[in-house]
Design an enzyme around this catalytic site. Structure first.
Site, mmCIF file in Angstrom:
data_model
loop_
_atom_site.group_PDB
_atom_site.id
_atom_site.type_symbol
_atom_site.label_atom_id
_atom_site.label_comp_id
_atom_site.label_asym_id
_atom_site.label_seq_id
_atom_site.Cartn_x
_atom_site.Cartn_y
_atom_site.Cartn_z
ATOM 1 N N ARG A 147 0.865 -1.189 0.000
ATOM 2 C CA ARG A 147 0.000 0.000 0.000
ATOM 3 C C ARG A 147 0.890 1.224 0.000
ATOM 4 N NH1 ARG A 147 -3.767 2.286 4.930
ATOM 5 N NH2 ARG A 147 -1.763 3.198 5.478
ATOM 6 N N TYR A 159 -2.924 11.523 6.452
ATOM 7 C CA TYR A 159 -3.151 10.142 6.886
ATOM 8 C C TYR A 159 -2.118 9.190 6.276
ATOM 9 C CZ TYR A 159 -4.561 5.391 6.932
ATOM 10 O OH TYR A 159 -4.508 4.026 7.078
ATOM 11 N N ASP A 212 -5.081 3.991 -0.050
ATOM 12 C CA ASP A 212 -6.203 4.246 0.867
ATOM 13 C C ASP A 212 -6.556 5.731 0.823
ATOM 14 O OD1 ASP A 212 -8.010 4.309 2.950
ATOM 15 O OD2 ASP A 212 -6.704 3.276 4.387
ATOM 16 N N HIS A 214 -9.062 6.900 2.570
ATOM 17 C CA HIS A 214 -9.528 7.156 3.945
ATOM 18 C C HIS A 214 -10.774 8.046 4.016
ATOM 19 C CE1 HIS A 214 -8.308 6.818 8.314
ATOM 20 N NE2 HIS A 214 -7.888 5.682 7.825
ATOM 21 N N GLU A 238 -8.977 2.145 -1.800
ATOM 22 C CA GLU A 238 -9.662 1.798 -0.541
ATOM 23 C C GLU A 238 -10.431 2.986 0.027
ATOM 24 O OE1 GLU A 238 -6.958 -0.067 2.144
ATOM 25 O OE2 GLU A 238 -7.920 0.762 3.929
ATOM 26 N N GLU A 264 -13.626 -1.053 6.599
ATOM 27 C CA GLU A 264 -12.949 -1.157 7.901
ATOM 28 C C GLU A 264 -13.750 -0.536 9.039
ATOM 29 O OE1 GLU A 264 -9.298 0.803 6.595
ATOM 30 O OE2 GLU A 264 -9.656 2.366 8.077
ATOM 31 N N ARG A 285 -13.651 -5.347 3.522
ATOM 32 C CA ARG A 285 -12.440 -5.102 4.326
ATOM 33 C C ARG A 285 -12.675 -5.017 5.827
ATOM 34 N NH1 ARG A 285 -9.810 -1.362 4.806
ATOM 35 N NH2 ARG A 285 -7.812 -2.321 5.187
ATOM 36 N N ASP A 318 -3.487 -1.515 15.175
ATOM 37 C CA ASP A 318 -4.386 -1.410 16.328
ATOM 38 C C ASP A 318 -5.335 -2.605 16.460
ATOM 39 O OD1 ASP A 318 -4.978 0.781 14.104
ATOM 40 O OD2 ASP A 318 -6.950 0.102 14.778
ATOM 41 N N GLU A 341 -4.318 -7.451 5.019
ATOM 42 C CA GLU A 341 -3.462 -6.324 5.435
ATOM 43 C C GLU A 341 -2.637 -6.763 6.638
ATOM 44 O OE1 GLU A 341 -5.549 -2.971 7.181
ATOM 45 O OE2 GLU A 341 -4.163 -1.568 6.257
ATOM 46 N N TRP A 404 -11.597 12.167 8.649
ATOM 47 C CA TRP A 404 -10.234 11.663 8.811
ATOM 48 C C TRP A 404 -10.196 10.256 8.312
ATOM 49 C CZ3 TRP A 404 -7.649 7.621 11.446
ATOM 50 C CH2 TRP A 404 -6.242 7.679 11.353
HETATM 51 O O1 EZ4 Z 1 -6.868 4.293 10.056
HETATM 52 O O2 EZ4 Z 1 -6.974 1.251 11.940
HETATM 53 O O3 EZ4 Z 1 -6.345 0.530 6.262
HETATM 54 N N1 EZ4 Z 1 -6.065 0.865 7.376
HETATM 55 C C1 EZ4 Z 1 -6.479 1.980 7.988
HETATM 56 C C2 EZ4 Z 1 -6.088 2.113 9.424
HETATM 57 C C3 EZ4 Z 1 -7.053 2.924 10.269
HETATM 58 C C4 EZ4 Z 1 -6.808 2.623 11.730
HETATM 59 C C5 EZ4 Z 1 -7.745 3.391 12.642
HETATM 60 O O4 EZ4 Z 1 -7.615 2.934 13.961
HETATM 61 O O5 EZ4 Z 1 -7.133 2.809 7.381
HETATM 62 O O6 EZ4 Z 1 -4.782 2.640 9.489
HETATM 63 CO CO CO Z 2 -7.902 1.936 5.530
#
Ligand code: EZ4
Ligand code: CO
Length: 404
Positions: A147, A159, A212, A214, A238, A264, A285, A318, A341, A404
């Site tokens: 990625r 991000y 991504d 986001h 993504e 996600e 995902r 996380d 991932e 975000w």
């Molecule tokens: O921002 O899990 O694809 N992965 C992501 C992650 C999310 C975090 C948020 O806690 O977008 O990095």
């Molecule tokens: Co993501």
């Protein structure tokens, strides 16, 4: 067999993780991940105050029934807190059932459908040269798909790219108040095709590249980005638009053949109904940890399979090694596996959560230990207590809060 203890362990070996540990009268234990980044203690309360008392005395073999009892029995269904708590119970019960059977979990899910699980890693850079170095480092670690996330000229903190405060230290997660990142969608849309161009020129046509967005784009912006990236054949784009509106993906789909991945922040199959039945996406995902566990995620994958949509379980840092282990068992078993991932965990985290899954040549394998194959070192966990931390927030250059 009966559940005789339900304990919640919070530990921060570098970042916070919430783990549910169930114990049976036979002395078997099961672990489940309940980590909800930046809102951890809400799930701790949900589990300790509201769920743990209900579990005592239950037969741990009744996984489906317990899942339905927690999901329907709460009345207030869905949502990330509820579904993270429910996921922890579900995974801990699967762990116990598989240990009781003396088998690794994937065997109870139908056995292996493949020899190993392909992953993608994360490369990022504040500028293109730094990103190219980061891709190289990922390839050196064995990854066979990457990625790519890049800083955008004119923006300070974006991000997926390491941020620094005035003293130059990393401040992405350990903060008393959220870090504020900045954003300009036009600047981003101008820059990202050049990023793909540079990475393709350096690493060739074959390396699978992911990106991504986001949740930051409108459908038209996402369609534009997808179209601009088509010459570089991305593996996927993504989370291109905010998660709430499934219909947005109809517009994106009409504009581009770039494959789309999403999910996600989804918690149930209902977040996917339109996306799957209208074939608006290519990969689902969701994380085991945020989707209510192995039980509902398996059902989602079987639903998606009818529409040639593949799995791509969310696996950021996380998600604890407990959540990651559950994911890798599912990845090995389902027929419509796509990619996993995986950014790994710190050495300290891997000591607190000793795990049987292994990473070799960019691929994971869950190992053959009975259950999910993770042991929690509770003494070490206690030596690294909870630390307040937030995810960043995002503002446009005029100060308006943005996704975000
Ligand atoms: O921002 O899990 O694809 N992965 C992501 C992650 C999310 C975090 C948020 O806690 O977008 O990095
Ligand atoms: Co993501």
């Amino acid at each position: 067999m009966k559940i005789v203890d339900a304990k919640v362990v919070v530990t921060s070996p570098g970042r916070n993780f919430v783990t549910l540990k169930l114990t049976t009268d036979d002395g078997l234990t099961g672990l489940g991940d309940a980590t909800l980044n930046g809102r951890e203690l809400a799930v701790v309360s949900y589990l300790t105050d509201h769920v743990a008392p209900l579990l005592l005395g239950l037969d741990p073999h009744r996984i489906e029934d317990t899942w339905q009892y927690l999901y329907r029995g709460a009345y207030w269904r869905r949502g990330p807190v509820t579904m993270a708590a429910t996921a922890a119970v579900d995974v801990a019960l699967w762990d116990i059932k598989a240990k009781a059977a003396g088998l690794p979990l994937y065997q109870l899910l139908g056995g292996a459908s493949r020899d190993r699980v392909r992953t993608y890693g994360h490369a990022n850079g504040r500028d293109i040269p730094e990103l190219l170095d980061s891709v190289r480092a990922q390839l050196d670690e064995g990854y066979q798909a990457v990625r790519i996330q890049s800083g955008v000229p004119g923006l300070k903190a974006v991000y997926g790219v390491h941020s620094t405060d005035d003293s130059g230290s990393a401040v992405l997660h350990q903060q008393a108040r959220p870090l504020v990142e900045d954003w300009d969608t036009d600047a981003y849309l101008r820059h990202i095709p050049a990023v793909f161009d540079a990475v393709r020129s350096e690493f060739g046509a074959e390396l699978p590249l992911l990106h991504d967005a986001h949740h930051r784009l409108t459908p038209v912006q996402a369609g534009r980005l997808g179209k601009d990236l088509e010459p570089y054949r991305p593996f996927w784009l993504e989370d291109c638009t905010p998660a709430e509106n499934q219909e947005a993906l109809r517009l994106v789909r009409a504009d581009t053949t770039t494959p789309l991945a999403i999910g996600e922040v989804f918690n149930t199959v209902y977040d996917y109904q339109t996306l799957i039945t209208e074939q608006l996406i290519d990969y689902v995902r969701s994380a085991v940890t945020h989707f209510g566990g192995v039980t509902p995620l398996r059902k989602l994958f079987d639903f998606a399979a009818q529409y040639q949509i593949k799995s791509a379980i969310h696996g950021p840092e996380d998600i604890s090694p407990v959540g990651m282990a559950a994911a890798v068992h599912l990845d090995l078993a389902v027929h419509n596996f796509g990619i996993q991932e995986y950014s790994g965990h710190t050495a300290l985290t891997n000591e607190v959560f000793r795990h049987a899954y292994t990473f070799t040549d960019g691929h994971l394998h869950p190992g053959e230990a009975p259950g999910i194959g993770v042991e929690l070192d509770e003494e070490m966990a206690a030596a690294h207590p909870y630390e307040a931390a937030y995810l960043p927030v995002n503002r446009l250059q005029d100060g308006t809060v943005h996704d975000w």
